[in-house]
Each structure stands twice: as C-alpha cells, then as structure tokens.
Design a protein around this motif. Structure first.
Motif, PDB file in Angstrom:
ATOM      1  N   GLN A  13       1.037  -1.287  -0.124  1.00 41.95           N
ATOM      2  CA  GLN A  13      -0.066  -0.123   0.092  1.00 41.95           C
ATOM      3  C   GLN A  13       0.875   1.351   0.040  1.00 41.95           C
ATOM      4  O   GLN A  13       0.621   2.100  -0.906  1.00 41.95           O
ATOM      5  CB  GLN A  13      -0.785   0.094   1.163  1.00 41.95           C
ATOM      6  N   HIS A  14       1.907   1.262   0.717  1.00 41.71           N
ATOM      7  CA  HIS A  14       2.699   2.618   0.958  1.00 41.71           C
ATOM      8  C   HIS A  14       3.575   2.812  -0.195  1.00 41.71           C
ATOM      9  O   HIS A  14       3.608   3.796  -0.758  1.00 41.71           O
ATOM     10  CB  HIS A  14       3.634   2.288   2.102  1.00 41.71           C
ATOM     11  N   THR A  15       3.808   1.709  -1.045  1.00 46.42           N
ATOM     12  CA  THR A  15       4.877   1.666  -2.213  1.00 46.42           C
ATOM     13  C   THR A  15       3.840   2.127  -3.171  1.00 46.42           C
ATOM     14  O   THR A  15       4.337   3.259  -4.179  1.00 46.42           O
ATOM     15  CB  THR A  15       5.226   0.389  -2.551  1.00 46.42           C
ATOM     16  N   ALA A  16       2.613   1.723  -3.546  1.00 47.75           N
ATOM     17  CA  ALA A  16       1.715   2.261  -4.399  1.00 47.75           C
ATOM     18  C   ALA A  16       1.381   3.684  -4.101  1.00 47.75           C
ATOM     19  O   ALA A  16       1.373   4.601  -5.134  1.00 47.75           O
ATOM     20  CB  ALA A  16       0.432   1.559  -4.445  1.00 47.75           C
ATOM     21  N   LYS A  17       0.848   4.110  -2.944  1.00 49.04           N
ATOM     22  CA  LYS A  17       0.829   5.580  -2.610  1.00 49.04           C
ATOM     23  C   LYS A  17       1.990   6.438  -2.888  1.00 49.04           C
ATOM     24  O   LYS A  17       1.681   7.349  -3.525  1.00 49.04           O
ATOM     25  CB  LYS A  17       0.342   5.654  -1.190  1.00 49.04           C
ATOM     26  N   ARG A  18       3.198   6.011  -2.685  1.00 50.45           N
ATOM     27  CA  ARG A  18       4.362   6.621  -2.881  1.00 50.45           C
ATOM     28  C   ARG A  18       4.769   7.037  -4.283  1.00 50.45           C
ATOM     29  O   ARG A  18       5.030   7.683  -4.933  1.00 50.45           O
ATOM     30  CB  ARG A  18       5.706   6.195  -2.194  1.00 50.45           C
ATOM     31  N   PHE A  19       4.470   5.935  -5.033  1.00 53.76           N
ATOM     32  CA  PHE A  19       4.724   5.741  -6.538  1.00 53.76           C
ATOM     33  C   PHE A  19       3.738   7.041  -7.414  1.00 53.76           C
ATOM     34  O   PHE A  19       4.246   7.578  -8.028  1.00 53.76           O
ATOM     35  CB  PHE A  19       4.245   4.668  -6.996  1.00 53.76           C
ATOM     36  N   ILE A  20       2.449   6.803  -6.824  1.00 54.03           N
ATOM     37  CA  ILE A  20       1.410   7.726  -7.404  1.00 54.03           C
ATOM     38  C   ILE A  20       1.871   9.047  -6.936  1.00 54.03           C
ATOM     39  O   ILE A  20       1.914  10.094  -7.902  1.00 54.03           O
ATOM     40  CB  ILE A  20       0.002   7.226  -6.850  1.00 54.03           C
ATOM     41  N   SER A  21       2.178   9.307  -5.720  1.00 57.25           N
ATOM     42  CA  SER A  21       2.458  10.786  -5.344  1.00 57.25           C
ATOM     43  C   SER A  21       3.905  11.203  -6.074  1.00 57.25           C
ATOM     44  O   SER A  21       3.911  12.413  -6.374  1.00 57.25           O
ATOM     45  CB  SER A  21       2.819  11.079  -3.849  1.00 57.25           C
ATOM     46  N   MET A  22       4.852  10.493  -6.399  1.00 59.08           N
ATOM     47  CA  MET A  22       5.932  10.911  -6.860  1.00 59.08           C
ATOM     48  C   MET A  22       5.688  11.198  -8.529  1.00 59.08           C
ATOM     49  O   MET A  22       6.283  12.011  -9.075  1.00 59.08           O
ATOM     50  CB  MET A  22       7.188   9.870  -6.670  1.00 59.08           C
ATOM     51  N   MET A  23       4.790  10.251  -9.061  1.00 53.12           N
ATOM     52  CA  MET A  23       4.370  10.517 -10.511  1.00 53.12           C
ATOM     53  C   MET A  23       3.752  12.032 -10.871  1.00 53.12           C
ATOM     54  O   MET A  23       4.164  12.776 -11.728  1.00 53.12           O
ATOM     55  CB  MET A  23       3.495   9.520 -10.754  1.00 53.12           C
ATOM     56  N   ALA A  24       2.884  12.299  -9.614  1.00 54.92           N
ATOM     57  CA  ALA A  24       2.347  13.628  -9.549  1.00 54.92           C
ATOM     58  C   ALA A  24       3.283  14.866  -9.494  1.00 54.92           C
ATOM     59  O   ALA A  24       3.181  15.788  -9.998  1.00 54.92           O
ATOM     60  CB  ALA A  24       1.360  13.632  -8.466  1.00 54.92           C
ATOM     61  N   LEU A  25       4.407  14.339  -8.605  1.00 48.49           N
ATOM     62  CA  LEU A  25       5.561  15.474  -8.627  1.00 48.49           C
ATOM     63  C   LEU A  25       6.217  15.558  -9.619  1.00 48.49           C
ATOM     64  O   LEU A  25       6.669  16.770 -10.314  1.00 48.49           O
ATOM     65  CB  LEU A  25       6.502  14.598  -7.336  1.00 48.49           C
ATOM     66  N   PHE A  26       6.525  14.524 -10.487  1.00 47.32           N
ATOM     67  CA  PHE A  26       7.176  14.397 -11.674  1.00 47.32           C
ATOM     68  C   PHE A  26       6.472  15.390 -12.844  1.00 47.32           C
ATOM     69  O   PHE A  26       6.847  16.166 -13.686  1.00 47.32           O
ATOM     70  CB  PHE A  26       7.591  13.335 -12.337  1.00 47.32           C
ATOM     71  N   ASP A  27       5.066  15.204 -12.905  1.00 39.37           N
ATOM     72  CA  ASP A  27       4.148  15.840 -13.761  1.00 39.37           C
ATOM     73  C   ASP A  27       4.120  17.348 -13.454  1.00 39.37           C
ATOM     74  O   ASP A  27       4.323  17.968 -14.366  1.00 39.37           O
ATOM     75  CB  ASP A  27       2.688  15.338 -13.468  1.00 39.37           C
ATOM     76  N   ASP A  28       4.192  17.828 -12.274  1.00 40.24           N
ATOM     77  CA  ASP A  28       4.313  18.954 -11.729  1.00 40.24           C
ATOM     78  C   ASP A  28       5.641  19.763 -12.317  1.00 40.24           C
ATOM     79  O   ASP A  28       5.852  20.710 -12.963  1.00 40.24           O
ATOM     80  CB  ASP A  28       4.215  19.227 -10.102  1.00 40.24           C
TER      81      ASP A  28
ATOM     82  N   ASP B 290       4.666  29.340 -12.068  1.00 39.65           N
ATOM     83  CA  ASP B 290       3.745  30.303 -11.396  1.00 39.65           C
ATOM     84  C   ASP B 290       2.342  29.451 -11.112  1.00 39.65           C
ATOM     85  O   ASP B 290       1.769  29.687 -10.174  1.00 39.65           O
ATOM     86  CB  ASP B 290       3.264  31.189 -12.500  1.00 39.65           C
ATOM     87  N   GLU B 291       1.976  28.440 -11.869  1.00 41.76           N
ATOM     88  CA  GLU B 291       0.807  27.799 -11.451  1.00 41.76           C
ATOM     89  C   GLU B 291       1.113  26.736 -10.381  1.00 41.76           C
ATOM     90  O   GLU B 291       0.170  26.841  -9.511  1.00 41.76           O
ATOM     91  CB  GLU B 291       0.537  26.834 -12.606  1.00 41.76           C
ATOM     92  N   ARG B 292       2.255  26.170 -10.333  1.00 45.54           N
ATOM     93  CA  ARG B 292       2.688  25.487  -9.255  1.00 45.54           C
ATOM     94  C   ARG B 292       2.742  26.378  -7.838  1.00 45.54           C
ATOM     95  O   ARG B 292       2.189  25.938  -6.709  1.00 45.54           O
ATOM     96  CB  ARG B 292       3.826  24.636  -9.280  1.00 45.54           C
ATOM     97  N   VAL B 293       3.245  27.579  -7.806  1.00 42.22           N
ATOM     98  CA  VAL B 293       3.059  28.571  -6.569  1.00 42.22           C
ATOM     99  C   VAL B 293       1.614  28.696  -6.366  1.00 42.22           C
ATOM    100  O   VAL B 293       1.457  28.702  -5.081  1.00 42.22           O
ATOM    101  CB  VAL B 293       3.874  29.628  -6.973  1.00 42.22           C
TER     102      VAL B 293
END
Length: 217
Positions: free
Chosen positions: A124-139, A146-149
């Motif tokens: 569960q923690h691996t899946a959660k972290r993978f998804i959050s890091m993919m969102a970070l890379f997308d950002d 400017d949008e991220r701020v």
C-alpha cells in the motif's frame, strides 16, 4: 509499548513475540539527517512519531522534496534500498523530534514472505508513494512554476487559515525551484494586492483574485 506500536502499525501485532523484539525503536532529534544520498541502508524505516522529509539535491544545491513520511507510514526508499542492497538514493531528514521503528533487511525479507499484514503495509505504501511521486514529476515537467506556486498557496491558505509561516527558501524546496523565483512571484502577487508578505509569513488578502490568476494561467 508493543500495544502502542500495534495501534500505529497493526502489522506488529501479527508478528510472533520473538520477532517483535527484533524491531528496534530509535529516537531522532529535529534537524538530524538520518540518511545521506549514497549511504548504505540496512534497515527499513517506519515512522512511529514525528515527521521525516525525503529530498534530493543536485551538485548546484537545488533541492527537491520527494515526499514526507508521517506517523504510521514507511519510508519506501529505505525498504527498496534495504531489499536490493543498493545505496539510499536521496537524503532523509527529521522535521520534528521523531521516533522510528527499524526492521533489519534480513528480517524484512523473511517476514514479507510469512506475514500478509506486513506485505499489505509495504504494498500500500509503495503504491501510494509511486502515485505521489508521479504527480510530483508531472508538476516539475509540465506545469509552469507560477501555476505551481498559486496551487501551493490555494492549498495552504484557506478561509479558516489565511496565513502561513514559511520562508521563501522553504517554499522553493517544497516546489523544487530556487528562492529568487519564488520571491519574484510572491512579490508580484503582493503588488497586485493579493498577498501580504512579512518575514517568514505569507497572508492571503484576496482569495478570489488568486483563484482568477490560476484560471488565467
């Protein structure tokens, strides 16, 4: 003690008493770097109390926050490094006085094959972290700074809490950029009478105008 551990990490209760005794509890002071990029990692780390920031820095000193580990969570990079015998690929710092539970890599390998509750926590923690890091890379790759701020400000500044205590340096680390860029954007928002800036503090004056800024980006 074991009952308290089990409340935060229920999988502990599923382990035999002898196995539970092998779990090491250690205390880390706020500001301590527990692991540096490239360190050998012998233990899987679970945050019992406190908070840990996992971040990556380049040779120019630019820092990107990868994720934070809160009570009841595992640091996934310690698990992958321990299981693969690869160096830790980031740095981990205690943001508060923190209590950790440590499981040696040999015990972890054995227990993952024997105890489904521990397997479930790690998966569960691996899946959660993978998804959050993919969102970070997308950002980082696809969104303008400017949008991220503005997204960061809208998330942190609410109707109930219209100010936050944060420095420009801290926000730059959160968003993976440099202080000068953050200062430029914040000062432009202050000039537009959307924010009020003071030392180590940001106050929201006009949320509607900030939301409109976001829509127009």
């Amino acid at each position: 003690m074991e009952n308290e551990r089990s409340m935060v990490f229920p999988f502990v209760h599923s382990l035999p008493e002898e196995s539970q005794k092998k779990i090491i509890q250690t205390e880390v002071k706020k500001g301590t770097t527990m692991l540096w990029d490239g360190d050998t990692c012998e233990y899987a780390t679970f945050v019992y109390k406190g908070e840990v920031r996992v971040h990556k820095a380049n040779k120019n000193g630019r820092v990107v926050n990868l994720y934070k580990v809160l009570p009841g969570e595992a640091c996934i990079l310690t698990i992958t490094s321990a299981l693969s015998s690869q160096p830790y690929p980031a740095s981990a710092e205690a943001l508060k006085d923190t209590s950790l539970l440590l499981i040696h890599k040999h015990d972890l390998k054995e227990w993952l094959s024997e105890y489904p509750q521990l397997q479930e926590v790690v998966y569960q923690h691996t899946a959660k972290r993978f998804i959050s890091m993919m969102a970070l890379f997308d950002d980082l790759l696809f969104k303008k700074i400017d949008e991220r701020v503005i997204e960061f400000l809208l998330d942190r500044l609410t109707e109930d809490e219209n100010s936050i205590a944060i420095t420009h340096d801290e926000m730059a680390i959160e968003l993976g950029t440099v202080r000068e860029v953050i200062s430029r954007i914040l000062k432009s928002l202050e000039k537009a009478k959307i924010l009020s800036l003071s030392r180590g503090k940001i106050q929201l004056i006009n949320r509607l105008a900030l939301e409109e800024k976001m829509t127009n980006l």
